[in-house]
Motif scaffolding. Structure first.
Motif, short mmCIF file in Angstrom:
data_model
loop_
_atom_site.label_atom_id
_atom_site.label_comp_id
_atom_site.label_asym_id
_atom_site.label_seq_id
_atom_site.Cartn_x
_atom_site.Cartn_y
_atom_site.Cartn_z
N MET A 15 29.47 71.84 47.80
CA MET A 15 29.09 70.61 48.47
C MET A 15 27.92 69.93 47.75
O MET A 15 27.89 68.73 47.64
CB MET A 15 28.72 70.92 49.92
N LEU A 16 26.95 70.70 47.28
CA LEU A 16 25.78 70.11 46.62
C LEU A 16 25.97 69.89 45.12
O LEU A 16 25.25 69.07 44.54
CB LEU A 16 24.55 70.99 46.85
N ALA A 17 26.90 70.60 44.52
CA ALA A 17 27.08 70.49 43.07
C ALA A 17 27.35 69.05 42.66
O ALA A 17 28.25 68.40 43.19
CB ALA A 17 28.22 71.39 42.62
N ASP A 18 26.52 68.52 41.78
CA ASP A 18 26.62 67.16 41.25
C ASP A 18 26.47 66.07 42.31
O ASP A 18 26.86 64.93 42.08
CB ASP A 18 27.93 66.96 40.49
N VAL B 137 24.86 63.93 50.25
CA VAL B 137 24.39 64.91 51.23
C VAL B 137 22.95 64.59 51.62
O VAL B 137 22.13 64.27 50.77
CB VAL B 137 24.44 66.35 50.66
N ALA B 138 22.66 64.71 52.91
CA ALA B 138 21.29 64.66 53.41
C ALA B 138 20.96 66.06 53.91
O ALA B 138 21.71 66.63 54.70
CB ALA B 138 21.16 63.65 54.55
N VAL B 139 19.85 66.60 53.42
CA VAL B 139 19.44 67.95 53.80
C VAL B 139 18.14 67.86 54.58
O VAL B 139 17.15 67.34 54.07
CB VAL B 139 19.27 68.87 52.57
N PHE B 140 18.16 68.37 55.80
CA PHE B 140 16.99 68.35 56.66
C PHE B 140 16.18 69.64 56.51
O PHE B 140 16.76 70.72 56.39
CB PHE B 140 17.40 68.22 58.13
N VAL B 141 14.88 69.51 56.53
CA VAL B 141 14.00 70.67 56.57
C VAL B 141 14.19 71.39 57.91
O VAL B 141 14.18 72.61 57.97
CB VAL B 141 12.52 70.24 56.41
N ASN B 142 14.40 70.62 58.95
CA ASN B 142 14.50 71.13 60.31
C ASN B 142 15.89 71.68 60.62
O ASN B 142 16.88 71.20 60.07
CB ASN B 142 14.21 70.01 61.30
N THR C 130 24.97 71.24 65.84
CA THR C 130 26.24 70.72 65.36
C THR C 130 26.40 69.26 65.77
O THR C 130 26.86 68.43 64.98
CB THR C 130 27.41 71.56 65.91
N HIS C 131 25.97 68.94 66.99
CA HIS C 131 26.06 67.56 67.47
C HIS C 131 25.17 66.64 66.64
O HIS C 131 25.59 65.54 66.27
CB HIS C 131 25.70 67.49 68.95
N GLN C 132 23.94 67.06 66.34
CA GLN C 132 23.04 66.25 65.52
C GLN C 132 23.65 66.02 64.13
O GLN C 132 23.61 64.91 63.61
CB GLN C 132 21.67 66.90 65.39
N GLN C 133 24.22 67.07 63.55
CA GLN C 133 24.85 66.92 62.23
C GLN C 133 25.97 65.89 62.28
O GLN C 133 26.10 65.07 61.38
CB GLN C 133 25.39 68.26 61.74
N ILE D 163 23.25 68.37 56.53
CA ILE D 163 23.05 69.80 56.78
C ILE D 163 21.56 70.07 56.92
O ILE D 163 20.72 69.24 56.60
CB ILE D 163 23.65 70.68 55.66
N SER D 164 21.27 71.26 57.39
CA SER D 164 19.91 71.75 57.44
C SER D 164 19.69 72.66 56.24
O SER D 164 20.64 73.28 55.74
CB SER D 164 19.68 72.54 58.73
N GLY D 165 18.46 72.75 55.79
CA GLY D 165 18.14 73.71 54.72
C GLY D 165 18.53 75.12 55.11
O GLY D 165 18.86 75.94 54.25
#
Length: 119
Positions: free
Chosen positions: A1-4, A85-90, A94-97, A109-111
């Motif tokens: 998912m994160l590749a490239d 992709v947006a990656v959250f520190v927090n 599932t609903h928030q995602q 996603i979350s970290g």
């Protein structure tokens, strides 16, 4: 998912948190270990306004974690940069995602969702 993938980092932090930069740097390192390119960082501070010290550790919204204005700001940035992709520190529910993915136009996603071997 994160590749490239072009990736934005997002975090909700208490106004008293002095380690924001280090937390975002650590997350960026994890994202890069999986081949993602961090293109921007977005920070929402809690306790600076809209509720003060009593609410510093609480999310602004159960749906998005962020304030409506910050969520719109990040959504605009994600769509303009065609972020993958947006990656959250927090941690996120599932609903928030789901809500944030639709709003941002990318995977969210979350970290914590990154496999431990990349950290």
């Amino acid at each position: 998912m994160l590749a490239d993938a072009d990736v934005v980092l997002v975090g909700l932090f208490s106004a008293k948190d002095t380690g924001i930069g280090a937390k975002l740097d650590l997350l960026a390192t994890s994202v890069q270990a999986y081949g993602g390119r961090v293109v921007s960082r977005h920070v929402q501070r809690r306790g600076v306004s809209h509720g003060g010290a009593a609410k510093m550790s609480l999310p602004f919204s159960r749906r998005t974690l962020l304030s409506p204005g910050k969520a719109r700001e990040i959504a605009t940035a994600c769509r303009a940069a065609q972020v993958g992709v947006a990656v959250f520190v927090n941690p996120l529910t599932t609903h928030q995602q789901s809500v944030l993915s639709e709003m941002f136009g990318c995977f969210v996603i979350s970290g914590e969702d990154l496999p431990a071997t990349g950290r």
